[in-house]
Design a protein around this motif. Structure first.
Motif, PDB file in Angstrom:
ATOM      1  N   ILE A   1      22.891  25.768   2.131  1.00 11.37           N
ATOM      2  CA  ILE A   1      22.156  24.605   2.197  1.00 11.37           C
ATOM      3  C   ILE A   1      23.210  23.252   2.142  1.00 11.37           C
ATOM      4  N   ILE A   2      24.485  23.674   1.712  1.00 12.51           N
ATOM      5  CA  ILE A   2      25.260  22.525   1.818  1.00 12.51           C
ATOM      6  C   ILE A   2      25.990  22.233   3.010  1.00 12.51           C
ATOM      7  N   ILE A   3      26.076  23.380   3.948  1.00  9.09           N
ATOM      8  CA  ILE A   3      26.744  23.210   5.340  1.00  9.09           C
ATOM      9  C   ILE A   3      25.532  22.822   6.271  1.00  9.09           C
ATOM     10  N   LYS A   4      24.326  23.187   6.058  1.00  8.28           N
ATOM     11  CA  LYS A   4      23.260  22.756   7.203  1.00  8.28           C
ATOM     12  C   LYS A   4      22.627  21.314   6.724  1.00  8.28           C
ATOM     13  N   TYR A   5      22.539  21.126   5.558  1.00  6.80           N
ATOM     14  CA  TYR A   5      21.594  19.730   5.000  1.00  6.80           C
ATOM     15  C   TYR A   5      22.355  18.671   4.232  1.00  6.80           C
ATOM     16  N   LEU A   6      23.365  18.914   3.720  1.00  5.49           N
ATOM     17  CA  LEU A   6      23.854  17.824   2.858  1.00  5.49           C
ATOM     18  C   LEU A   6      24.866  16.998   3.716  1.00  5.49           C
ATOM     19  N   PRO A   7      24.483  15.681   3.787  1.00  4.01           N
ATOM     20  CA  PRO A   7      25.109  14.630   4.376  1.00  4.01           C
ATOM     21  C   PRO A   7      26.402  14.224   3.618  1.00  4.01           C
ATOM     22  N   SER A   8      27.246  13.639   4.139  1.00  7.84           N
ATOM     23  CA  SER A   8      28.550  13.346   3.271  1.00  7.84           C
ATOM     24  C   SER A   8      29.395  12.231   4.023  1.00  7.84           C
ATOM     25  N   ASP A   9      29.831  11.327   3.212  1.00 10.10           N
ATOM     26  CA  ASP A   9      30.778  10.498   3.725  1.00 10.10           C
ATOM     27  C   ASP A   9      32.133  10.894   3.828  1.00 10.10           C
ATOM     28  N   SER A  10      33.229   9.961   4.338  1.00  6.03           N
ATOM     29  CA  SER A  10      34.586  10.498   4.510  1.00  6.03           C
ATOM     30  C   SER A  10      34.925  10.816   2.941  1.00  6.03           C
ATOM     31  N   MET A  11      34.467  10.005   1.992  1.00  8.75           N
ATOM     32  CA  MET A  11      35.158  10.102   0.575  1.00  8.75           C
ATOM     33  C   MET A  11      34.917  11.440   0.304  1.00  8.75           C
ATOM     34  N   HIS A  12      33.589  11.892   0.248  1.00  8.52           N
ATOM     35  CA  HIS A  12      33.365  13.262  -0.355  1.00  8.52           C
ATOM     36  C   HIS A  12      33.318  14.376   0.660  1.00  8.52           C
ATOM     37  N   ASN A  13      33.730  14.062   1.866  1.00 10.64           N
ATOM     38  CA  ASN A  13      33.782  15.135   2.732  1.00 10.64           C
ATOM     39  C   ASN A  13      35.037  16.431   2.319  1.00 10.64           C
ATOM     40  N   ASN A  14      36.027  15.722   2.145  1.00 11.50           N
ATOM     41  CA  ASN A  14      37.243  16.742   1.986  1.00 11.50           C
ATOM     42  C   ASN A  14      36.942  17.579   0.552  1.00 11.50           C
ATOM     43  N   LYS A  15      36.153  16.699  -0.661  1.00  9.75           N
ATOM     44  CA  LYS A  15      35.787  17.663  -1.813  1.00  9.75           C
ATOM     45  C   LYS A  15      34.890  18.828  -1.400  1.00  9.75           C
ATOM     46  N   LEU A  16      33.764  18.080  -0.411  1.00  6.44           N
ATOM     47  CA  LEU A  16      32.736  19.313  -0.215  1.00  6.44           C
ATOM     48  C   LEU A  16      33.585  20.417   0.431  1.00  6.44           C
ATOM     49  N   MET A  17      34.246  20.255   1.467  1.00  7.43           N
ATOM     50  CA  MET A  17      35.020  21.364   2.260  1.00  7.43           C
ATOM     51  C   MET A  17      35.973  22.198   1.334  1.00  7.43           C
ATOM     52  N   ALA A  18      36.558  21.529   0.245  1.00  6.06           N
ATOM     53  CA  ALA A  18      37.325  22.233  -0.751  1.00  6.06           C
ATOM     54  C   ALA A  18      36.392  23.307  -1.640  1.00  6.06           C
ATOM     55  N   VAL A  19      35.308  22.804  -2.212  1.00  4.02           N
ATOM     56  CA  VAL A  19      34.335  23.689  -2.992  1.00  4.02           C
ATOM     57  C   VAL A  19      33.929  24.581  -2.080  1.00  4.02           C
ATOM     58  N   LEU A  20      33.290  24.326  -0.770  1.00  2.83           N
ATOM     59  CA  LEU A  20      32.789  25.312   0.119  1.00  2.83           C
ATOM     60  C   LEU A  20      34.025  26.539   0.272  1.00  2.83           C
ATOM     61  N   THR A  21      35.240  26.089   0.258  1.00  7.87           N
ATOM     62  CA  THR A  21      36.165  27.195   0.484  1.00  7.87           C
ATOM     63  C   THR A  21      36.211  28.036  -0.810  1.00  7.87           C
ATOM     64  N   ASP A  22      35.982  27.252  -1.890  1.00  4.09           N
ATOM     65  CA  ASP A  22      36.279  28.259  -3.226  1.00  4.09           C
ATOM     66  C   ASP A  22      34.784  29.019  -3.268  1.00  4.09           C
ATOM     67  N   LEU A  23      33.844  28.495  -2.812  1.00  4.54           N
ATOM     68  CA  LEU A  23      32.415  29.511  -2.817  1.00  4.54           C
ATOM     69  C   LEU A  23      32.600  30.789  -2.076  1.00  4.54           C
ATOM     70  N   TYR A  24      33.005  30.477  -0.995  1.00  5.65           N
ATOM     71  CA  TYR A  24      33.335  31.493   0.069  1.00  5.65           C
ATOM     72  C   TYR A  24      34.468  32.644  -0.689  1.00  5.65           C
TER      73      TYR A  24
END
Length: 318
Positions: free
Chosen positions: A177-200
């Motif tokens: 869901i996060i990868i496919k549908y969640l829009p993010s701006d540059s401020m949140h993008n790095n944080k989302l990538m980091a949390v996705l890495t931890d989820l994997y």
């Protein structure tokens, strides 16, 4: 692709970590502290009271999927149990709360989809927590009792194994869901990538954890159960042998004759014909024997007869 190298007791611990940095997390769950210099795996384990064979069995399984047969029972169940308990503690008390905090920081709390993601994560967390708490409240105490020689009649490891399964489905759904549908701006993008890495990483670890339980823990406990049952039989036989019939009513000569006949494999009718008595009298003698000796099976009478020199083992009907 998994590392195909098999690590052995004489390999340096620092080499193992350099090849597979993710093993660092496992060290803490075994109770191994850093600062071991250039010592081998065996030296580090012995210094820190960790069973080397069990450590390598889990490490090699986690790294390259290698499952070594444990027919000789070399797996240390106490070491394995300590590892699993510490793994639960790390995951429930640190990993789950840490990822939740990362998600909150990476998501916009005013976004409906973000709130849905948090609900999914909390639902997933509860499922994992219930799964692990079941093991902590039922499986681990059962194994502790087995190790103390106190088996339970109403539970076994097969009960756990039949209902044990992977718990990563909701986590996989959350990532997608996060990868496919969640829009993010540059401020949140790095944080989302980091949390996705931890989820994997979390999903991978949970899968490996479940496999360690299925392919190392469950077989080790099955073997422990078999040994416990054999021990129980031995104890019962020892108690039977140590019983002194002179402390109660003594057997009559006719009752001894009946025991000998039973040990030789005769039926009640054959005993009656052999001793020239009625079948009802044979039955009465057998009841009296059972009452006096507290032995209610032919196998028990056989042991009694051999120990008390009523028969030679060559005369026993097996």
């Amino acid at each position: 692709m998994r590392n195909q190298k098999m690590y052995e007791a004489d390999d340096k611990m620092i080499t193992l970590i350099a090849d597979n940095y993710n093993i660092l997390e496992s060290l803490g769950r075994f109770g191994i502290n850093l600062g071991f210099g250039d010592k081998t795996v065996k030296e580090v384990c012995e210094d820190q009271n960790v069973d080397t064979y069990t450590f390598l069995a889990i490490v090699n399984f986690s790294i390259n999927g290698y499952r070594e047969s444990d027919e000789n029972g070399r797996i240390s169940v106490p070491t394995l149990l300590h590892y699993l308990k510490a793994s639960h503690e790390y995951f429930l008390d640190y990993q789950l709360p840490s990822i939740r905090k990362e998600l909150l920081e990476a998501l916009d709390e005013n976004d409906n989809l973000a709130r849905l993601i948090m609900k999914l994560y909390d639902s997933y967390s509860r499922e994992i927590r219930m799964h692990m708490k079941y093991e902590e409240q039922n499986v681990f105490p059962y194994v502790d009792k087995l190790l103390k020689g106190e088996p339970e009649d109403d539970y076994d490891i097969e009960t756990f194994s039949k209902h044990h399964g992977q718990t990563t489905l909701k986590l996989r759904e959350l990532k997608n869901i996060i990868i496919k549908y969640l829009p993010s701006d540059s401020m949140h993008n790095n944080k989302l990538m980091a949390v996705l890495t931890d989820l994997y990483k979390c999903e991978l670890w949970l899968g490996q954890h479940a496999e360690v339980e299925d392919y190392i823990f469950v077989p080790a406990i099955r073997r422990l159960e078999r040994l416990q049952k054999q021990s129980d039989v031995s104890v019962k036989i020892s108690r039977m042998i140590s019983q002194n019939p002179d402390n109660g009513e003594a057997l009559s000569e006719r009752e001894r004759d009946v025991i000998i006949s039973v040990v030789q494999g005769m039926s009640n009718k054959e005993i009656a014909d052999h001793l020239c008595i009625s079948i009802n009298t044979v039955i009465t003698h057998r009841r009296n024997i059972a009452r006096k000796l507290q032995i209610h099976s032919a196998a028990g009478l056989t042991i009694y007869a051999i120990v008390n020199n009523l028969v030679d083992i060559s005369a026993v009907k097996l």
